[in-house]
Enzyme design. Structure first.
Site, PDB file in Angstrom:
ATOM      1  N   CYS A  15      88.929  80.951  94.172  1.00 53.24           N
ATOM      2  CA  CYS A  15      88.257  81.536  93.006  1.00 53.24           C
ATOM      3  C   CYS A  15      89.203  81.987  91.895  1.00 53.24           C
ATOM      4  O   CYS A  15      88.793  82.062  90.738  1.00 53.24           O
ATOM      5  CB  CYS A  15      87.396  82.726  93.433  1.00 53.24           C
ATOM      6  SG  CYS A  15      86.444  82.441  94.930  1.00 53.24           S
ATOM      7  N   HIS A 148      86.057  90.917  88.437  1.00 53.25           N
ATOM      8  CA  HIS A 148      85.701  89.733  89.227  1.00 53.25           C
ATOM      9  C   HIS A 148      84.194  89.770  89.480  1.00 53.25           C
ATOM     10  O   HIS A 148      83.511  88.767  89.343  1.00 53.25           O
ATOM     11  CB  HIS A 148      86.498  89.736  90.525  1.00 53.25           C
ATOM     12  CG  HIS A 148      86.408  88.464  91.298  1.00 53.25           C
ATOM     13  ND1 HIS A 148      86.752  87.241  90.761  1.00 53.25           N
ATOM     14  CD2 HIS A 148      86.005  88.215  92.577  1.00 53.25           C
ATOM     15  CE1 HIS A 148      86.562  86.295  91.672  1.00 53.25           C
ATOM     16  NE2 HIS A 148      86.113  86.864  92.768  1.00 53.25           N
ATOM     17  N   HIS A 188      78.850  82.340  89.272  1.00 51.85           N
ATOM     18  CA  HIS A 188      80.227  82.237  89.747  1.00 51.85           C
ATOM     19  C   HIS A 188      80.692  80.791  89.580  1.00 51.85           C
ATOM     20  O   HIS A 188      80.120  79.880  90.164  1.00 51.85           O
ATOM     21  CB  HIS A 188      80.275  82.664  91.220  1.00 51.85           C
ATOM     22  CG  HIS A 188      81.658  82.927  91.734  1.00 51.85           C
ATOM     23  ND1 HIS A 188      82.787  82.327  91.214  1.00 51.85           N
ATOM     24  CD2 HIS A 188      82.101  83.737  92.739  1.00 51.85           C
ATOM     25  CE1 HIS A 188      83.843  82.747  91.869  1.00 51.85           C
ATOM     26  NE2 HIS A 188      83.464  83.613  92.800  1.00 51.85           N
TER      27      HIS A 188
END
Length: 465
Positions: A15, A148, A188
């Site tokens: 990520c 995040h 995401h």
């Protein structure tokens, strides 16, 4: 395609990959491995399918509710994003259009942790503090953190703890730094998640506005916002400086355990120190690889000029001529001033015909079988520029000649024409690609009949995963 010669690499830290790529690109520039860099990422779901086997962090309805008490996981999204990086001094010297400044960044690893979805708050604390140190900024001047923010039950409280612990080393102030997550807007983006956050904050710095973090109704009960330096920004608000430049941080934490934090600052105001004078005539060139794309570009410029009156006439011409590619379908406009440019652009746009007979408007289609003509136009253009440069002239005769040669396919050395002039690059309309569908049409590709046993002479195509 660009014939670049610097190091090229693919970064995979899950990520946090794209933000790590940004960090390494900055390091490459600082270490003089390159004088500018491109950092980017892509996340595309090739099949329109929702896979059934996740890893326990997916939300029930596809929405991300970062820091909300009703959060139950993260959504997914798609995207592509790339940034061009340069040393600030060089970008100013080159009169580039600067969106934001990267003050510094830091990178670390969780080390041993409870599990793959259980990050380390101490590691997140350390990477934020190190980014502050590397940036040389006072933490109290950081007024926004793009978190995040996955919206998971475990991840959000841990991220909040890391942020709070980092600030507590430097200040006791409460509720002075907003936080949010672009994942609430677009989901995401996996390996592109970090740069998606950078894009959001670069635009926020440019427009001096903080967009809301969506789906935030009630604070996560495991997070004590009241007694912390941060609060969730749940509404659009003006981002006002408080005696210092606007600054923010962007976090990206990977399932790999690799954490990255970047500090951004608003772009400096650049004073060109122009000498006030009447504008001389100038040229605007527009081009595309198809006639339909050129017509769309003309439309975009006509609309752009209607709504951007304060922009300098010469800056528009300079940016379009020196900062854009020049393709086979070409339009060149010789204009006396901004009003004349608007009028001619509007006439061509309203007619829907690039070849409309308007004084000072030149159109040409460059064919591959006309190499000799193009070479002759190139030579004539070089001679014309050299002659008028030698005599210090840039009159209507010269500009009309350049427009005519450009429409015939000549490669114009625009930087020679603008040599010594104090001009700057602007944000202008970008290339309008033709809207051509590139996906497989399954209705036509697969026979409209039930699956049957394949015979030896059958060609059977399937999609597998």
């Amino acid at each position: 395609m660009l014939d670049l010669k610097g190091p090229s690499m693919v970064i995979n830290t899950s990520c946090s990959s794209s933000l790590v790529a940004l960090h390494l690109a900055c390091q490459g520039i600082r270490n003089r491995e390159c004088d500018m860099a491109i950092a980017g990422g892509v996340k595309i779901s090739l099949l329109p399918l929702k896979m059934g086997n996740g890893i326990g962090v997916e939300s029930s309805d596809g929405r991300t509710r970062a820091f909300d008490d009703g959060s139950d996981g993260t959504g997914v999204g798609e995207g592509v994003f790339t940034v061009l990086l340069k040393p600030l001094a060089q970008a100013i010297k080159d009169r580039d259009n600067i969106y934001a400044v990267i003050k510094g960044s830091a990178l670390n690893q969780d080390g041993r942790s409870v599990g793959i979805t259980a990050p380390s708050p101490s590691a997140q604390e350390d990477v934020i503090i190190q980014a502050w140190k590397n940036s040389g900024v006072d933490p109290e001047t950081i007024t926004y953190i793009e978190a995040h923010g996955t919206g998971t039950k475990l991840g959000d409280p841990i991220e909040f703890e890391g942020i709070q612990r980092a600030f507590s080393r430097y200040t006791n102030r409460k509720s002075f730094c907003a936080i949010g997550s672009v994942k609430t807007n677009i989901g995401h983006l996996d390996n592109l998640a970090g740069l998606a956050g950078v894009l959001k904050m670069v635009l926020s710095l440019k427009h001096k506005e903080l967009p809301p973090s969506l789906h935030y109704q009630k604070p996560n009960r495991k997070i004590n916002f009241e007694d912390s330096p941060v609060y969730v920004n749940d509404r659009l608000q003006k981002w006002k400086p408080d005696g210092f430049l606007l600054r923010c941080g962007v976090s990206s934490f990977g399932l790999s355990g690799t954490n990255c934090h970047v500090i951004l600052e608003e772009a400096p105001e650049i004073n060109i120190n122009r000498v006030t004078q009447d504008h001389e005539p100038n040229i605007l060139t527009l081009s595309a690889k198809s006639k339909s794309s050129l017509q769309e570009l003309i439309k975009q410029y006509a609309e752009f000029l209607k709504s951007n009156n304060p922009i300098e006439f010469d800056d528009i011409c300079y940016t379009a001529n020196t900062g854009r590619g020049h393709y086979p379908y070409r339009l060149a406009i010789h204009a006396m001033d901004m009003d004349d440019l608007k009028d001619k652009l509007q006439k061509v746009n309203e007619s829907g015909d690039c070849q409309l007979a308007v004084n000072g408007v030149y159109y040409g289609e460059i064919k591959n079988n006309r190499a000799e003509e193009i070479a002759a136009a190139d030579l004539e253009a070089q001679q014309t520029i050299s002659y008028y440069e030698k005599h210090g002239l840039r009159n209507d005769v010269f500009l009309n000649k350049i427009c005519s040669l450009y429409s015939k396919g000549a490669h114009i050395h625009w930087n020679e024409i603008y040599k010594g002039e104090k001009l700057k690059r602007l944000s202008l309309p970008t290339y309008p690609f033709d809207q051509t569908r590139c996906w497989v049409d399954l209705d036509k590709a697969v026979p409209n009949e039930p699956w049957r046993e394949a015979k030896d002479d059958d060609m059977l195509y399937t999609i597998g995963w």
